[in-house]
Design an enzyme around this catalytic site. Sequence first.
Site, mmCIF file in Angstrom:
data_model
loop_
_atom_site.group_PDB
_atom_site.id
_atom_site.type_symbol
_atom_site.label_atom_id
_atom_site.label_comp_id
_atom_site.label_asym_id
_atom_site.label_seq_id
_atom_site.Cartn_x
_atom_site.Cartn_y
_atom_site.Cartn_z
ATOM 1 N N GLU A 207 -57.555 -50.400 -26.180
ATOM 2 C CA GLU A 207 -57.323 -50.756 -27.596
ATOM 3 C C GLU A 207 -56.607 -52.101 -27.648
ATOM 4 O O GLU A 207 -55.640 -52.319 -26.933
ATOM 5 C CB GLU A 207 -56.490 -49.635 -28.251
ATOM 6 C CG GLU A 207 -55.833 -49.965 -29.560
ATOM 7 C CD GLU A 207 -56.798 -50.361 -30.679
ATOM 8 O OE1 GLU A 207 -57.806 -49.676 -30.885
ATOM 9 O OE2 GLU A 207 -56.528 -51.384 -31.341
ATOM 10 N N HIS A 448 -46.204 -16.837 -46.726
ATOM 11 C CA HIS A 448 -45.508 -16.802 -45.435
ATOM 12 C C HIS A 448 -46.162 -15.757 -44.542
ATOM 13 O O HIS A 448 -46.445 -14.653 -45.003
ATOM 14 C CB HIS A 448 -44.039 -16.433 -45.637
ATOM 15 C CG HIS A 448 -43.289 -16.312 -44.339
ATOM 16 N ND1 HIS A 448 -42.932 -17.426 -43.599
ATOM 17 C CD2 HIS A 448 -42.891 -15.230 -43.635
ATOM 18 C CE1 HIS A 448 -42.318 -17.018 -42.501
ATOM 19 N NE2 HIS A 448 -42.283 -15.692 -42.490
HETATM 20 P P1 NAI Z 1 -61.876 -47.951 -36.396
HETATM 21 O O1 NAI Z 1 -61.723 -49.112 -37.287
HETATM 22 O O2 NAI Z 1 -61.316 -46.630 -36.779
HETATM 23 O O3 NAI Z 1 -61.267 -48.285 -34.960
HETATM 24 C C1 NAI Z 1 -61.682 -49.366 -34.200
HETATM 25 C C2 NAI Z 1 -60.550 -49.701 -33.240
HETATM 26 O O4 NAI Z 1 -61.045 -50.642 -32.307
HETATM 27 C C3 NAI Z 1 -59.340 -50.309 -33.909
HETATM 28 O O5 NAI Z 1 -58.201 -49.619 -33.486
HETATM 29 C C4 NAI Z 1 -59.373 -51.760 -33.428
HETATM 30 O O6 NAI Z 1 -58.074 -52.309 -33.291
HETATM 31 C C5 NAI Z 1 -60.056 -51.619 -32.081
HETATM 32 N N1 NAI Z 1 -60.776 -52.797 -31.599
HETATM 33 C C6 NAI Z 1 -61.539 -53.648 -32.321
HETATM 34 N N2 NAI Z 1 -62.096 -54.584 -31.512
HETATM 35 C C7 NAI Z 1 -61.676 -54.310 -30.239
HETATM 36 C C8 NAI Z 1 -61.921 -54.883 -28.970
HETATM 37 N N3 NAI Z 1 -62.733 -55.927 -28.830
HETATM 38 N N4 NAI Z 1 -61.310 -54.343 -27.884
HETATM 39 C C9 NAI Z 1 -60.489 -53.255 -28.022
HETATM 40 N N5 NAI Z 1 -60.241 -52.664 -29.196
HETATM 41 C C10 NAI Z 1 -60.826 -53.172 -30.313
HETATM 42 O O7 NAI Z 1 -63.461 -47.861 -36.108
HETATM 43 P P2 NAI Z 1 -64.325 -46.733 -35.417
HETATM 44 O O8 NAI Z 1 -63.487 -45.796 -34.631
HETATM 45 O O9 NAI Z 1 -65.429 -47.450 -34.740
HETATM 46 O O10 NAI Z 1 -64.896 -45.952 -36.658
HETATM 47 C C11 NAI Z 1 -65.739 -46.645 -37.599
HETATM 48 C C12 NAI Z 1 -65.541 -46.087 -38.978
HETATM 49 O O11 NAI Z 1 -66.003 -44.761 -39.026
HETATM 50 C C13 NAI Z 1 -64.086 -46.104 -39.369
HETATM 51 O O12 NAI Z 1 -63.953 -46.915 -40.494
HETATM 52 C C14 NAI Z 1 -63.749 -44.681 -39.682
HETATM 53 O O13 NAI Z 1 -63.097 -44.578 -40.920
HETATM 54 C C15 NAI Z 1 -65.087 -43.958 -39.743
HETATM 55 N N6 NAI Z 1 -64.944 -42.661 -39.077
HETATM 56 C C16 NAI Z 1 -64.232 -41.697 -39.710
HETATM 57 C C17 NAI Z 1 -64.025 -40.494 -39.093
HETATM 58 C C18 NAI Z 1 -63.238 -39.457 -39.800
HETATM 59 O O14 NAI Z 1 -63.028 -39.571 -41.007
HETATM 60 N N7 NAI Z 1 -62.752 -38.434 -39.104
HETATM 61 C C19 NAI Z 1 -64.565 -40.193 -37.766
HETATM 62 C C20 NAI Z 1 -65.257 -41.295 -37.183
HETATM 63 C C21 NAI Z 1 -65.449 -42.469 -37.852
#
Ligand code: NAI
Length: 468
Positions: A207, A448
């Site tokens: 990360e 509870h």
């Molecule tokens: P995310 O935005 O949650 O996380 C991406 C992460 O990658 C961030 O922490 C960022 O700092 C890091 N990052 C970015 N570029 C990087 C690099 N070159 N090297 C290392 N780290 C890097 O995006 P994610 O996990 O891909 O999910 C995409 C979307 O899908 C999100 O907006 C999320 O809200 C949605 N999603 C929601 C879920 C839920 O509601 N439970 C489950 C899965 C996805």
Amino acid sequence: MSAENMYDLVVIGSGPGGYPAAVRASGLGMTVACVEKSLRPGGVCLNVGCIPSKALLDSSEIFETTKNGLSVHGIQVTDVSLDLPVLIARKNQVVESLTGQVKKLLESARVSLIQGTARVLDGHHVELTDRDGGIRILEAKFILLATGSIPVAIPGMECDEDRIVSSTGALNFSEVPRTLAVIGGGYIGLELGSVWQRLGAAVTVIEMTPLIAPNLDGQISRTLKRLLDKQSMAFRLNTTVTHADVGQDGVKLFLESKGKTENMDFERVLVAVGRKPLTAGLGLESVGVSLDEKTGQVYINSNYQTSVSSIYAVGDMVAGPMLAHKASAEGIAAVSSMAGHFVEVNYDTLPSVIYTRPEVAGVGLTEEQIKARGIPYVSGAYPFSGNGRARCTGETEGLVKILVHARTDRILGIHMIGPQVSEMIAEAVLAMEMGASSEDIARTVHSHPTFSETLMEAAGAVQRQLKK
Ligand code: NAI
């Protein structure tokens, strides 16, 4: 144009932004077509996102608990083994049954579900190309864009969906990888990383920021990291991947952290560094729909109208968090506005959940956001270790934290990490939606013993702070 090609509304995309909007529009008296390029409706969420990942999370949790979590209950199980093809087939069956249900829902709402790839010709016409190359033009009073998003790629690291996979490939490994690198410690990385970790992979999350899931409340993010550390998930924070060499047996990743470089070998790599709006091929620029140059998001007004007034847009392709429930709420609000009704989405009370173990859930402002805005606030928290039900199940890690305005007791944010908080967050959302104070929650009688008493106790902690 023949009547069968004329509709009040054409919805492009049948994911959580599109299909609930189509059903509601029909209920509001419109004739509706929902067009979808895939053979199955449901979009990313149902087919390769929320639903299959939760099916895998549930199966992998049962596996892990059966292996390591039963002896404490006096239950001895020997020879626990994994039948991965069955686990994957079950996940596929869950997806199939739900997409089938969406088809039936659209049918019973008299929405025409039409297979084809859509291109917008102007404010009232959509061209559809089917799988055989056949072309059909639909005419509509309104067009709703709900095409969602696609994964962001890291330049120079192509996802071959074999050695280097996106979230789609990580739902279908044919064997548990011995080692798995997860690039991006966000929602997808932590959830799918957890799946393969529980099934036996050694998982390393890489990360680039100092925190995992950096948008979470800082205390919750740090707690989650500590608890995932205990599960032996490895983390490389403040680290980026500069490039990757794909070999026969695996992938060599070249990492950089604070000026230092190193390389590490992995059997497989999951890239989960965010998603971006899917607008390519829709012909939006040529019909005058304006996009944000930097983010690629479609500009909309408060009625979800784009710069072409008969074309609306919702979900991952417009600003805001990329969450299925946000897309659904927006789709319903957009079609209501087309029909002359005003429905507002309250963006201040949108919940988010990460389905790790323990789960994480939050609504409203984080402590960091409150500080940055200079709002006077009070915080109260209560740990699950003090909760009777959590003691019974043995899930005592985590806490509930409530942040309120120091002068009015108005709730600004509620953040949780612990057992079943994906369900508990609904009470917090409703409280905020109804303008409740922490006193209201503290005085509400909770059954509870339940996990939800932790929310009541956290509200009690806020009350004690306010009275100091
Ligand atoms: P995310 O935005 O949650 O996380 C991406 C992460 O990658 C961030 O922490 C960022 O700092 C890091 N990052 C970015 N570029 C990087 C690099 N070159 N090297 C290392 N780290 C890097 O995006 P994610 O996990 O891909 O999910 C995409 C979307 O899908 C999100 O907006 C999320 O809200 C949605 N999603 C929601 C879920 C839920 O509601 N439970 C489950 C899965 C996805």
